[in-house]
Scaffold this motif. Sequence first.
Motif, PDB file in Angstrom:
ATOM      1  N   THR A  76       0.829  -1.216   0.000  1.00  0.00           N
ATOM      2  CA  THR A  76       0.000   0.000   0.000  1.00  0.00           C
ATOM      3  C   THR A  76       0.858   1.259   0.000  1.00  0.00           C
ATOM      4  O   THR A  76       1.210   1.775   1.066  1.00  0.00           O
ATOM      5  CB  THR A  76      -0.943   0.008   1.212  1.00  0.00           C
ATOM      6  OG1 THR A  76      -0.162  -0.167   2.407  1.00  0.00           O
ATOM      7  CG2 THR A  76      -1.951  -1.122   1.118  1.00  0.00           C
ATOM      8  N   PRO A  77       1.195   1.788  -1.172  1.00  0.00           N
ATOM      9  CA  PRO A  77       1.969   3.031  -1.239  1.00  0.00           C
ATOM     10  C   PRO A  77       1.123   4.239  -0.832  1.00  0.00           C
ATOM     11  O   PRO A  77      -0.113   4.218  -0.926  1.00  0.00           O
ATOM     12  CB  PRO A  77       2.376   3.114  -2.711  1.00  0.00           C
ATOM     13  CG  PRO A  77       1.293   2.370  -3.426  1.00  0.00           C
ATOM     14  CD  PRO A  77       0.894   1.259  -2.505  1.00  0.00           C
ATOM     15  N   SER A  78       1.794   5.308  -0.409  1.00  0.00           N
ATOM     16  CA  SER A  78       1.100   6.550  -0.048  1.00  0.00           C
ATOM     17  C   SER A  78       2.094   7.696  -0.096  1.00  0.00           C
ATOM     18  O   SER A  78       3.307   7.488  -0.161  1.00  0.00           O
ATOM     19  CB  SER A  78       0.482   6.439   1.346  1.00  0.00           C
ATOM     20  OG  SER A  78       1.486   6.239   2.324  1.00  0.00           O
ATOM     21  N   GLY A  79       1.577   8.924  -0.045  1.00  0.00           N
ATOM     22  CA  GLY A  79       2.459  10.080  -0.033  1.00  0.00           C
ATOM     23  C   GLY A  79       1.742  11.357  -0.432  1.00  0.00           C
ATOM     24  O   GLY A  79       0.569  11.357  -0.802  1.00  0.00           O
ATOM     25  N   GLY A 110       6.073   3.153  -1.737  1.00  0.00           N
ATOM     26  CA  GLY A 110       5.789   2.056  -0.816  1.00  0.00           C
ATOM     27  C   GLY A 110       6.666   0.869  -1.136  1.00  0.00           C
ATOM     28  O   GLY A 110       7.429   0.864  -2.111  1.00  0.00           O
ATOM     29  N   SER A 111       6.563  -0.175  -0.308  1.00  0.00           N
ATOM     30  CA  SER A 111       7.404  -1.353  -0.509  1.00  0.00           C
ATOM     31  C   SER A 111       6.772  -2.574   0.130  1.00  0.00           C
ATOM     32  O   SER A 111       5.883  -2.477   0.981  1.00  0.00           O
ATOM     33  CB  SER A 111       8.804  -1.128   0.086  1.00  0.00           C
ATOM     34  OG  SER A 111       8.710  -0.930   1.492  1.00  0.00           O
ATOM     35  N   THR A 126       9.046  -2.445  -4.713  1.00  0.00           N
ATOM     36  CA  THR A 126       9.103  -1.015  -4.397  1.00  0.00           C
ATOM     37  C   THR A 126       8.375  -0.197  -5.460  1.00  0.00           C
ATOM     38  O   THR A 126       8.270  -0.604  -6.621  1.00  0.00           O
ATOM     39  CB  THR A 126      10.553  -0.500  -4.307  1.00  0.00           C
ATOM     40  OG1 THR A 126      11.221  -0.757  -5.555  1.00  0.00           O
ATOM     41  CG2 THR A 126      11.304  -1.194  -3.178  1.00  0.00           C
ATOM     42  N   LEU A 127       7.877   0.948  -5.044  1.00  0.00           N
ATOM     43  CA  LEU A 127       7.303   1.931  -5.956  1.00  0.00           C
ATOM     44  C   LEU A 127       7.874   3.288  -5.597  1.00  0.00           C
ATOM     45  O   LEU A 127       7.823   3.702  -4.431  1.00  0.00           O
ATOM     46  CB  LEU A 127       5.774   1.959  -5.850  1.00  0.00           C
ATOM     47  CG  LEU A 127       5.070   2.996  -6.721  1.00  0.00           C
ATOM     48  CD1 LEU A 127       5.255   2.680  -8.207  1.00  0.00           C
ATOM     49  CD2 LEU A 127       3.587   3.091  -6.373  1.00  0.00           C
ATOM     50  N   ASP A 128       8.427   3.996  -6.592  1.00  0.00           N
ATOM     51  CA  ASP A 128       9.029   5.315  -6.386  1.00  0.00           C
ATOM     52  C   ASP A 128       8.058   6.421  -6.793  1.00  0.00           C
ATOM     53  O   ASP A 128       7.117   6.207  -7.558  1.00  0.00           O
ATOM     54  CB  ASP A 128      10.307   5.457  -7.208  1.00  0.00           C
ATOM     55  CG  ASP A 128      11.383   4.483  -6.762  1.00  0.00           C
ATOM     56  OD1 ASP A 128      11.378   4.108  -5.570  1.00  0.00           O
ATOM     57  OD2 ASP A 128      12.219   4.096  -7.596  1.00  0.00           O
ATOM     58  N   GLY A 129       8.344   7.634  -6.314  1.00  0.00           N
ATOM     59  CA  GLY A 129       7.571   8.799  -6.727  1.00  0.00           C
ATOM     60  C   GLY A 129       7.920   9.214  -8.148  1.00  0.00           C
ATOM     61  O   GLY A 129       8.928   8.784  -8.726  1.00  0.00           O
TER      62      GLY A 129
END
Length: 248
Positions: A76-79, A110-111, A126-129
Amino acid sequence: MLRKIAGVAACVSAFLYVQGASAQEYRGSLKDGPAIAEGYNWSGFYAGAHVGGAWGDADVKDNAKDGVNPGPFSYTPSGAFGGGTAGYNLQRERLVFGIEADLGYLNLTGSGIIGSSHASQHQDLTLDGGVYGDITARAGVLITPTTLVYGKGGFAFYDGEATQATTNPNYAPTGTDTFTGWVVGGGIEHFITQSLSVKVEYLHFDFGTQEGYQTSLVADPPTPAGYKFRNWTDLTAESVKVGLAYHF
């Protein structure tokens, strides 16, 4: 699903509050004529800035072989995010139609960690901005001459990179390309001066699915050198933002 319901509920609550507070300012039906207060006009170009927060779901599937679990694996990525907005409105009595575009940076990161075919290793997800943007059609109704409730939808993209990488040094990971998909949502916008408006907006993004892979650098029987273990990331996100716009 709960996040989507919460986002919609927040917008509906804000709508009811504004509608109740301004009931004395404007009453009538769509047939009552133009809802244009002196000095206020929704038609024309506008530009501004926005800032907000986002949260989402990333689901990863593999072309695993030899009995390895192919997934899907979720995290669950967030930001936070922010950027610029520009658009054009056309007002017809109490109805407002237009087109709008956003462009900015979305720190949707997220990761996650999953197992590997080698018991002593694991895989990092992983997911980057990255840069994001959308182009949408917008339509709404004026509940007062200076307050608009609207819905919107259209095309969206996200340039954040999703990667699956094993801790085994014999494999080289390659992340995803730009995600592309659609967006839908709505909000409330209100003139605070004759040329300046503020809005609160909820959006649901479906950024689609993109492919990445890991390349075997050496032979690892039964896998030959150069073999690509492919993975696919499906990405969705919810967002809430506030914006400020100048109307020309």
